[in-house]
Motif scaffolding. Structure first.
Motif, PDB file in Angstrom:
ATOM      1  N   TYR A 222      36.274   0.532  21.362  1.00 21.28           N
ATOM      2  CA  TYR A 222      35.675  -0.613  22.032  1.00 21.28           C
ATOM      3  C   TYR A 222      35.674  -1.772  21.026  1.00 21.28           C
ATOM      4  O   TYR A 222      35.520  -2.986  21.683  1.00 21.28           O
ATOM      5  CB  TYR A 222      34.455  -0.102  22.301  1.00 21.28           C
ATOM      6  N   LEU A 223      35.228  -1.432  19.960  1.00 20.22           N
ATOM      7  CA  LEU A 223      35.107  -2.565  19.090  1.00 20.22           C
ATOM      8  C   LEU A 223      36.082  -3.388  18.682  1.00 20.22           C
ATOM      9  O   LEU A 223      36.267  -4.673  18.362  1.00 20.22           O
ATOM     10  CB  LEU A 223      34.272  -2.060  17.673  1.00 20.22           C
ATOM     11  N   ILE A 224      37.406  -2.768  18.536  1.00 23.26           N
ATOM     12  CA  ILE A 224      38.498  -3.554  18.416  1.00 23.26           C
ATOM     13  C   ILE A 224      39.509  -3.817  19.556  1.00 23.26           C
ATOM     14  O   ILE A 224      40.812  -3.871  19.251  1.00 23.26           O
ATOM     15  CB  ILE A 224      39.547  -2.946  17.204  1.00 23.26           C
ATOM     16  N   ARG A 225      38.964  -3.618  20.661  1.00 24.63           N
ATOM     17  CA  ARG A 225      39.475  -3.773  22.057  1.00 24.63           C
ATOM     18  C   ARG A 225      40.361  -4.931  22.254  1.00 24.63           C
ATOM     19  O   ARG A 225      41.517  -5.030  22.842  1.00 24.63           O
ATOM     20  CB  ARG A 225      38.810  -3.560  23.203  1.00 24.63           C
ATOM     21  N   ASP A 226      40.145  -6.102  21.816  1.00 25.82           N
ATOM     22  CA  ASP A 226      40.735  -7.320  21.937  1.00 25.82           C
ATOM     23  C   ASP A 226      41.915  -7.658  21.081  1.00 25.82           C
ATOM     24  O   ASP A 226      43.007  -7.732  21.802  1.00 25.82           O
ATOM     25  CB  ASP A 226      39.671  -8.456  21.582  1.00 25.82           C
ATOM     26  N   PRO A 227      41.839  -7.073  19.864  1.00 24.14           N
ATOM     27  CA  PRO A 227      43.222  -7.479  19.392  1.00 24.14           C
ATOM     28  C   PRO A 227      44.082  -5.959  19.454  1.00 24.14           C
ATOM     29  O   PRO A 227      45.349  -6.157  19.157  1.00 24.14           O
ATOM     30  CB  PRO A 227      42.815  -7.335  17.851  1.00 24.14           C
ATOM     31  N   ASN A 228      43.401  -4.946  19.751  1.00 22.22           N
ATOM     32  CA  ASN A 228      44.313  -3.665  19.810  1.00 22.22           C
ATOM     33  C   ASN A 228      43.464  -2.892  20.958  1.00 22.22           C
ATOM     34  O   ASN A 228      42.787  -1.806  21.000  1.00 22.22           O
ATOM     35  CB  ASN A 228      43.808  -2.681  18.528  1.00 22.22           C
ATOM     36  N   PRO A 229      44.155  -3.164  22.436  1.00 18.42           N
ATOM     37  CA  PRO A 229      43.607  -2.494  23.590  1.00 18.42           C
ATOM     38  C   PRO A 229      43.998  -1.170  23.691  1.00 18.42           C
ATOM     39  O   PRO A 229      43.052  -0.281  24.178  1.00 18.42           O
ATOM     40  CB  PRO A 229      44.188  -3.435  24.551  1.00 18.42           C
ATOM     41  N   LYS A 230      44.964  -0.627  22.900  1.00 21.24           N
ATOM     42  CA  LYS A 230      45.129   0.756  22.949  1.00 21.24           C
ATOM     43  C   LYS A 230      45.775   1.161  21.420  1.00 21.24           C
ATOM     44  O   LYS A 230      46.707   1.331  21.142  1.00 21.24           O
ATOM     45  CB  LYS A 230      46.358   1.240  23.785  1.00 21.24           C
ATOM     46  N   ALA A 231      44.655   1.316  20.439  1.00 23.58           N
ATOM     47  CA  ALA A 231      44.815   1.209  19.179  1.00 23.58           C
ATOM     48  C   ALA A 231      45.443   2.297  18.648  1.00 23.58           C
ATOM     49  O   ALA A 231      45.975   2.490  17.699  1.00 23.58           O
ATOM     50  CB  ALA A 231      43.478   0.631  18.474  1.00 23.58           C
ATOM     51  N   PHE A 232      44.869   3.735  19.219  1.00 20.03           N
ATOM     52  CA  PHE A 232      45.045   4.898  18.408  1.00 20.03           C
ATOM     53  C   PHE A 232      46.148   5.992  18.894  1.00 20.03           C
ATOM     54  O   PHE A 232      45.948   5.706  20.354  1.00 20.03           O
ATOM     55  CB  PHE A 232      43.535   5.638  18.447  1.00 20.03           C
ATOM     56  N   ARG A 233      46.586   6.803  18.130  1.00 20.49           N
ATOM     57  CA  ARG A 233      47.498   7.694  18.801  1.00 20.49           C
ATOM     58  C   ARG A 233      46.658   8.846  19.330  1.00 20.49           C
ATOM     59  O   ARG A 233      45.314   8.928  18.865  1.00 20.49           O
ATOM     60  CB  ARG A 233      48.370   8.211  17.655  1.00 20.49           C
ATOM     61  N   ARG A 234      46.683   9.844  20.199  1.00 20.13           N
ATOM     62  CA  ARG A 234      46.180  10.827  20.569  1.00 20.13           C
ATOM     63  C   ARG A 234      45.796  11.780  19.386  1.00 20.13           C
ATOM     64  O   ARG A 234      44.511  12.521  19.506  1.00 20.13           O
ATOM     65  CB  ARG A 234      46.943  11.677  21.613  1.00 20.13           C
ATOM     66  N   ASN A 235      46.427  12.058  18.334  1.00 21.78           N
ATOM     67  CA  ASN A 235      46.391  12.949  17.473  1.00 21.78           C
ATOM     68  C   ASN A 235      45.207  12.606  16.434  1.00 21.78           C
ATOM     69  O   ASN A 235      45.036  11.357  16.149  1.00 21.78           O
ATOM     70  CB  ASN A 235      47.466  13.435  16.574  1.00 21.78           C
ATOM     71  N   TYR A 236      44.498  13.345  15.753  1.00 21.32           N
ATOM     72  CA  TYR A 236      43.531  13.307  14.770  1.00 21.32           C
ATOM     73  C   TYR A 236      43.719  14.559  13.913  1.00 21.32           C
ATOM     74  O   TYR A 236      44.100  15.628  13.969  1.00 21.32           O
ATOM     75  CB  TYR A 236      42.156  13.186  15.475  1.00 21.32           C
ATOM     76  N   HIS A 237      42.648  14.425  12.612  1.00 23.19           N
ATOM     77  CA  HIS A 237      42.588  15.478  11.892  1.00 23.19           C
ATOM     78  C   HIS A 237      40.881  15.301  11.556  1.00 23.19           C
ATOM     79  O   HIS A 237      40.675  14.327  10.690  1.00 23.19           O
ATOM     80  CB  HIS A 237      43.446  15.339  10.323  1.00 23.19           C
ATOM     81  N   ILE A 238      40.178  16.471  11.862  1.00 23.49           N
ATOM     82  CA  ILE A 238      38.982  16.718  11.287  1.00 23.49           C
ATOM     83  C   ILE A 238      38.740  17.935  10.641  1.00 23.49           C
ATOM     84  O   ILE A 238      39.063  18.861  11.187  1.00 23.49           O
ATOM     85  CB  ILE A 238      38.051  16.594  12.516  1.00 23.49           C
ATOM     86  N   GLN A 239      37.845  17.886   9.679  1.00 24.48           N
ATOM     87  CA  GLN A 239      37.841  19.005   8.941  1.00 24.48           C
ATOM     88  C   GLN A 239      36.333  19.241   8.075  1.00 24.48           C
ATOM     89  O   GLN A 239      35.665  18.040   7.651  1.00 24.48           O
ATOM     90  CB  GLN A 239      38.711  18.909   7.642  1.00 24.48           C
ATOM     91  N   SER A 240      35.782  20.355   8.367  1.00 25.35           N
ATOM     92  CA  SER A 240      34.392  20.420   7.802  1.00 25.35           C
ATOM     93  C   SER A 240      34.547  20.514   6.241  1.00 25.35           C
ATOM     94  O   SER A 240      35.492  21.122   5.625  1.00 25.35           O
ATOM     95  CB  SER A 240      33.851  21.783   7.955  1.00 25.35           C
ATOM     96  N   VAL A 241      33.458  19.854   5.620  1.00 25.76           N
ATOM     97  CA  VAL A 241      33.399  19.713   4.115  1.00 25.76           C
ATOM     98  C   VAL A 241      32.113  20.187   3.464  1.00 25.76           C
ATOM     99  O   VAL A 241      31.282  20.236   4.525  1.00 25.76           O
ATOM    100  CB  VAL A 241      34.019  18.518   3.461  1.00 25.76           C
ATOM    101  N   GLY A 242      31.708  20.743   2.511  1.00 19.54           N
ATOM    102  CA  GLY A 242      30.540  20.935   2.174  1.00 19.54           C
ATOM    103  C   GLY A 242      30.437  20.597   0.524  1.00 19.54           C
ATOM    104  O   GLY A 242      31.343  20.239  -0.037  1.00 19.54           O
ATOM    105  N   GLU A 243      29.205  20.860  -0.157  1.00 18.45           N
ATOM    106  CA  GLU A 243      29.061  20.849  -1.601  1.00 18.45           C
ATOM    107  C   GLU A 243      29.628  21.832  -2.392  1.00 18.45           C
ATOM    108  O   GLU A 243      30.075  21.602  -3.436  1.00 18.45           O
ATOM    109  CB  GLU A 243      27.606  20.668  -1.913  1.00 18.45           C
ATOM    110  N   ALA A 244      29.967  22.942  -1.736  1.00 19.11           N
ATOM    111  CA  ALA A 244      30.748  23.887  -2.279  1.00 19.11           C
ATOM    112  C   ALA A 244      31.925  24.368  -1.197  1.00 19.11           C
ATOM    113  O   ALA A 244      31.906  24.318  -0.054  1.00 19.11           O
ATOM    114  CB  ALA A 244      29.810  25.067  -2.334  1.00 19.11           C
TER     115      ALA A 244
END
Length: 262
Positions: free
Chosen positions: A85-107
């Motif tokens: 939404y924030l970059i919709r003017d210069p990039n109306p469809k900015a992102f690919r569908r894929n992503y990578h999310i990973q849990s992390v911790g102190e250990a």
């Protein structure tokens, strides 16, 4: 039957951190143009952006912390949707569908695995027979690697959680039949979801669980499900305190993420 433990009547200690990578279809605007606005927007969703770093012209890596009611898919939806939404003017469809999310911790996963494995030695029972009984009900599935990501519909994810729940004050369970039932109900609950159960550290007065949940599972929903399943062993009596700890972890710790920022 109504659950005993709910989000409304339990208190939570938690440390929940996530590394999220989003991939643009083309070059993305510099973070100086949107980062502060994005932080304010995602905060309303319970997602706090701790850092954002461009790994390439079209890849941004975020480090975020969340409340227990946010699932990995919620985090992706919040950050990706609000940034689009924030970059919709210069990039109306900015992102690919894929992503990578990973849990992390102190250990990391290896450290936590050793920690839970050592619980019976750390909290020994005075009676040798009871100690042997406690040691016999520990659970470890060597085939489960909670440092490795899973593949969802549109991305890779890791939702590895450390859970600790304590018995109510003064209650120590040393009966073999009940200990076996508690272990069995945790295993079966994980099989039904299905969650990747790595370890159960079952002591007389508290329990540790290491597992990998689905991308749509919030830490809160996972813990409350397990606590209510344990309550079934005791005919839905509140054997556990109305509080718990839940934390994220993965194949590497937050120290590695900090180094990647440099």
């Amino acid at each position: 039957m109504e659950p005993i433990y709910t989000a409304d009547n339990t208190t939570t200690a938690y440390q929940l951190n996530w590394s999220l990578a989003l991939f643009g279809k083309s070059d993305l605007p510099d973070q100086s143009a949107w980062l502060e606005e994005l932080r304010a927007a995602t905060e309303a969703d319970g997602v706090r952006i701790l850092s954002a770093n461009a790994r390439s012209e079209n890849t941004i890596q975020f480090l975020a912390s969340t409340r227990p009611d946010s699932s990995p898919s919620d985090i992706v939806r919040s950050v990706k949707g609000r940034l689009q939404y924030l970059i919709r003017d210069p990039n109306p469809k900015a992102f690919r569908r894929n992503y990578h999310i990973q849990s992390v911790g102190e250990a990391n996963s290896n450290v936590l695995d050793q920690y839970v494995a050592g619980q019976t030695a750390k909290h020994p029972m005075a009676d040798d027979a009871v100690q042997a009984r406690i040691e016999a009900v520990q659970f470890h599935d060597k085939s489960v690697d909670l440092s490795k990501t899973s593949i969802g519909n549109y991305g890779q994810y890791l939702n590895s959680l450390q859970i600790v729940a304590e018995n109510i004050e003064g209650w120590r369970e040393v009966r073999d039949a009940q200990l076996q039932r508690v272990r069995r109900v945790i295993v079966r609950a994980c099989e039904k979801k299905p969650w990747r159960l790595s370890r159960i550290g079952l002591l007389s007065n508290h329990v540790h669980v290491l597992l990998g949940a689905d991308v749509t599972d919030s830490p809160q929903s996972v813990v409350l499900s397990l606590m209510n399943n344990i309550a079934h062993v005791y005919e839905m009596k509140p054997i556990l305190k109305f509080s718990y700890y839940v934390g994220t972890f993965g194949g590497y710790d937050r120290g590695v993420v900090r180094k990647q920022k440099q």
